[in-house]
Motif scaffolding. Structure first.
Motif, short mmCIF file in Angstrom:
data_model
loop_
_atom_site.label_atom_id
_atom_site.label_comp_id
_atom_site.label_asym_id
_atom_site.label_seq_id
_atom_site.Cartn_x
_atom_site.Cartn_y
_atom_site.Cartn_z
N ALA A 101 42.98 20.69 24.41
CA ALA A 101 43.34 21.97 24.23
C ALA A 101 42.32 22.39 25.19
O ALA A 101 43.70 23.20 26.61
N LEU A 102 41.80 22.35 26.35
CA LEU A 102 41.20 22.91 27.11
C LEU A 102 41.87 22.68 28.34
O LEU A 102 42.13 23.46 29.67
N SER A 103 41.82 20.88 28.37
CA SER A 103 42.31 20.54 29.77
C SER A 103 44.29 20.69 29.51
O SER A 103 44.30 20.75 30.97
N ALA A 104 44.23 21.23 28.62
CA ALA A 104 45.95 22.07 29.25
C ALA A 104 45.66 22.56 29.24
O ALA A 104 47.25 23.19 29.89
N ASN A 105 45.30 23.89 28.47
CA ASN A 105 45.21 25.05 29.01
C ASN A 105 44.52 25.93 30.26
O ASN A 105 44.83 26.64 31.00
N VAL A 106 43.38 24.91 31.11
CA VAL A 106 42.46 24.86 32.52
C VAL A 106 43.40 24.50 33.05
O VAL A 106 42.72 23.14 33.57
N PRO A 107 44.06 24.76 34.72
CA PRO A 107 44.23 23.87 35.92
C PRO A 107 43.25 23.38 35.84
O PRO A 107 42.13 24.06 35.90
N THR A 108 43.45 22.18 37.17
CA THR A 108 42.21 21.33 37.51
C THR A 108 41.36 21.76 38.20
O THR A 108 40.45 22.39 38.46
N GLN A 109 42.27 22.76 39.06
CA GLN A 109 41.07 23.59 40.49
C GLN A 109 40.22 24.87 39.56
O GLN A 109 39.18 24.95 40.20
N TYR A 110 40.39 24.89 37.80
CA TYR A 110 40.17 25.91 37.75
C TYR A 110 38.70 25.25 36.76
O TYR A 110 38.87 26.02 35.67
N GLN A 111 38.51 24.14 36.19
CA GLN A 111 37.31 23.62 35.96
C GLN A 111 36.87 22.93 36.24
O GLN A 111 36.68 22.55 37.65
N ASP A 112 35.59 23.05 36.29
CA ASP A 112 34.52 22.16 36.72
C ASP A 112 34.89 20.68 36.12
O ASP A 112 35.05 19.96 34.92
N PRO A 113 34.98 20.03 37.57
CA PRO A 113 35.16 18.08 37.13
C PRO A 113 34.56 17.71 36.20
O PRO A 113 34.67 16.66 35.97
N ASP A 114 33.25 17.96 36.07
CA ASP A 114 32.08 17.25 34.97
C ASP A 114 32.23 18.32 33.98
O ASP A 114 31.61 17.42 33.18
N GLY A 115 33.35 18.92 33.67
CA GLY A 115 33.73 20.06 31.90
C GLY A 115 32.76 20.71 31.82
O GLY A 115 32.99 20.91 31.00
N HIS A 116 31.83 21.10 32.45
CA HIS A 116 30.43 22.17 31.84
C HIS A 116 31.30 23.15 32.08
O HIS A 116 30.80 24.43 31.74
N TRP A 117 32.35 23.40 32.72
CA TRP A 117 32.54 25.17 32.77
C TRP A 117 34.56 24.87 32.88
O TRP A 117 35.05 24.15 33.64
N TYR A 118 34.18 26.52 32.29
CA TYR A 118 36.22 26.13 32.02
C TYR A 118 37.21 27.66 33.00
O TYR A 118 36.04 28.85 32.44
N GLY A 119 38.00 27.77 33.47
CA GLY A 119 38.05 29.26 34.07
C GLY A 119 38.81 30.40 32.68
O GLY A 119 39.79 29.42 32.33
N LEU A 120 39.15 31.30 32.82
CA LEU A 120 39.73 32.01 31.92
C LEU A 120 40.66 32.78 32.01
O LEU A 120 41.51 32.74 32.39
N THR A 121 40.25 33.71 33.59
CA THR A 121 41.31 34.43 34.31
C THR A 121 40.70 34.08 35.50
O THR A 121 39.31 34.10 35.76
N THR A 122 41.78 34.88 36.15
CA THR A 122 41.93 35.12 37.79
C THR A 122 42.36 36.07 38.79
O THR A 122 42.40 37.31 38.04
N ARG A 123 40.90 36.44 40.03
CA ARG A 123 41.04 37.30 40.27
C ARG A 123 41.39 37.17 41.42
O ARG A 123 41.03 36.20 42.26
N ALA A 124 42.82 37.83 43.05
CA ALA A 124 42.43 37.59 43.54
C ALA A 124 41.98 38.47 44.72
O ALA A 124 41.62 40.27 44.79
N ARG A 125 41.27 38.16 46.03
CA ARG A 125 40.51 38.74 46.95
C ARG A 125 41.01 39.06 47.97
O ARG A 125 41.92 38.78 48.48
N ILE A 126 41.80 40.36 47.98
CA ILE A 126 42.52 40.94 48.72
C ILE A 126 43.05 41.84 49.40
O ILE A 126 41.33 42.37 50.43
N VAL A 127 43.82 42.53 50.38
CA VAL A 127 43.57 43.63 51.45
C VAL A 127 44.33 44.77 50.70
O VAL A 127 45.32 45.19 50.52
N TYR A 128 43.58 46.51 50.99
CA TYR A 128 43.80 47.18 50.86
C TYR A 128 44.51 47.81 51.80
O TYR A 128 43.22 47.69 52.57
#
Length: 337
Positions: A101-128
């Motif tokens: 389930a974690l592998s299916a729900n979390v894109p590869t770039q947002y998870q630790d390659p060794d499985g220690h953490w998984y991303g939940l949400t993102t925010r962009a670093r943008i310009v105001y």
């Protein structure tokens, strides 16, 4: 075990004691404020019958987990920023987790390659950017921020803050150490004032005419629009999504990890899988004005109204590996001086 009432949302201190796991609870150490995660924990309890106990920590999570060792009551940690996720892994207080389930729900770039953490949400670093003083298309890349045309026109918080260190780490990834140093020098030369305050303070400075553009996280726009005083600041700027010249927009994450000691390991896994599910992702993202990452999910209409972007596909642990270099370069150019 946490000595807390049912569905407790926050406590100031916890005493770690050796105790058997309780079948119907799961315990969280969180850097995210209680009101931001309560909708999630309530939904999880409603779906599973498992009580969620949350200890909100303003700082010192890694030190606390190290001190508690195997006696820690914490099952999972919730935090923001890749550097903080990398820090808990480096301290040896997490464990790898494998889950379809974690592998299916979390894109590869947002998870630790060794499985220690998984991303939940993102925010962009943008310009105001000032609606009155910056034309559409004036800023399209992060590289643009070092262009002399912005001399005396940029505001930002401290260069050593985790958000800016993460951005500088991405510059190291895309341009190498020397390229990143040149970029930092260019941005410093373009500052309208000494780095100070938080991301919202930079938007206030644009509104006040102190600068024309600022670096910040997307979710602060939502927070400002929800505040009677700050709404005027927010309405004075546009949200621009710069990219790297050879890639996408820099993003950072909130994430979850299972502790090494996890007394309620089975419940901890259930919670992690729930948090990455499309339903929970949209609840979490809406509460925080962030972007859900599970396939098929959508951001809140307010957030979507700021515009779309393609995220930089570099794995965030790669960026975490550049953190020490980025921080050294920031200090070498005396960015905050």
């Amino acid at each position: 075990m946490f000595n807390l009432p049912k569905a407790a949302t926050a406590i100031s201190t916890l005493i770690a004691v050796a105790a058997p796991a309780v079948a119907d609870e799961v315990n969280i150490y969180s850097y995210r404020q209680p009101e931001l995660i309560k909708p999630l924990t309530d939904a999880f309890t409603a779906e599973t019958g498992i009580d969620v106990n949350v200890a909100y920590l303003s700082k010192g999570m890694v030190e606390r987990l190290v001190a508690e060792g195997d006696r820690s009551p914490a099952d999972v940690v919730l935090t923001v920023d890749i550097s903080r996720l990398a820090a808990v892994v480096a301290a040896g207080v997490t464990q790898p987790v494998e889950s379809a389930a974690l592998s299916a729900n979390v894109p590869t770039q947002y998870q630790d390659p060794d499985g220690h953490w998984y991303g939940l949400t993102t925010r962009a670093r943008i310009v105001y950017a000032s609606k009155d003083r910056v034309a559409e298309g004036d800023v399209t890349t992060y590289e643009d921020l070092a262009d002399p045309k912005w001399e005396g026109r940029i505001c930002t918080r401290s260069g050593t803050h985790a958000y800016n260190v993460a951005l500088a780490s991405a510059v190291v990834e895309h341009h190498g150490e020397e390229g990143a140093k040149t970029w930092l020098e260019g941005v410093k030369n373009n500052l309208a004032r000494k780095p100070q305050g938080n991301d919202r303070a930079q938007v206030k400075a644009i509104w006040a005419g102190e600068c024309d553009i600022a670096i910040g996280n997307t979710y602060y726009m939502g927070k400002m629009l929800a505040d009677d005083e700050q709404k005027e600041w927010a309405n004075s700027v546009n949200v621009l999504f710069p990219t790297f010249e050879d890639s996408g927009t820099h993003v950072n994450i909130s994430g979850v990890a299972m502790t090494k000691s996890a007394p309620n390991k089975e419940n901890a896994l259930k919670l992690m899988e729930f948090l990455t599910s499309p339903t929970a992702q949209e609840i979490y993202a809406k509460a925080n004005f962030e972007y859900p990452i599970a396939p098929g999910t959508s951001a809140d209409p307010l957030v979507e109204g700021w515009g779309s972007f393609e995220a930089d596909p570099v794995n965030l642990m790669t960026l975490a590996g550049h953190r020490a270099t980025a921080l050294r370069l920031i200090e070498e150019v005396d960015f905050d001086g």
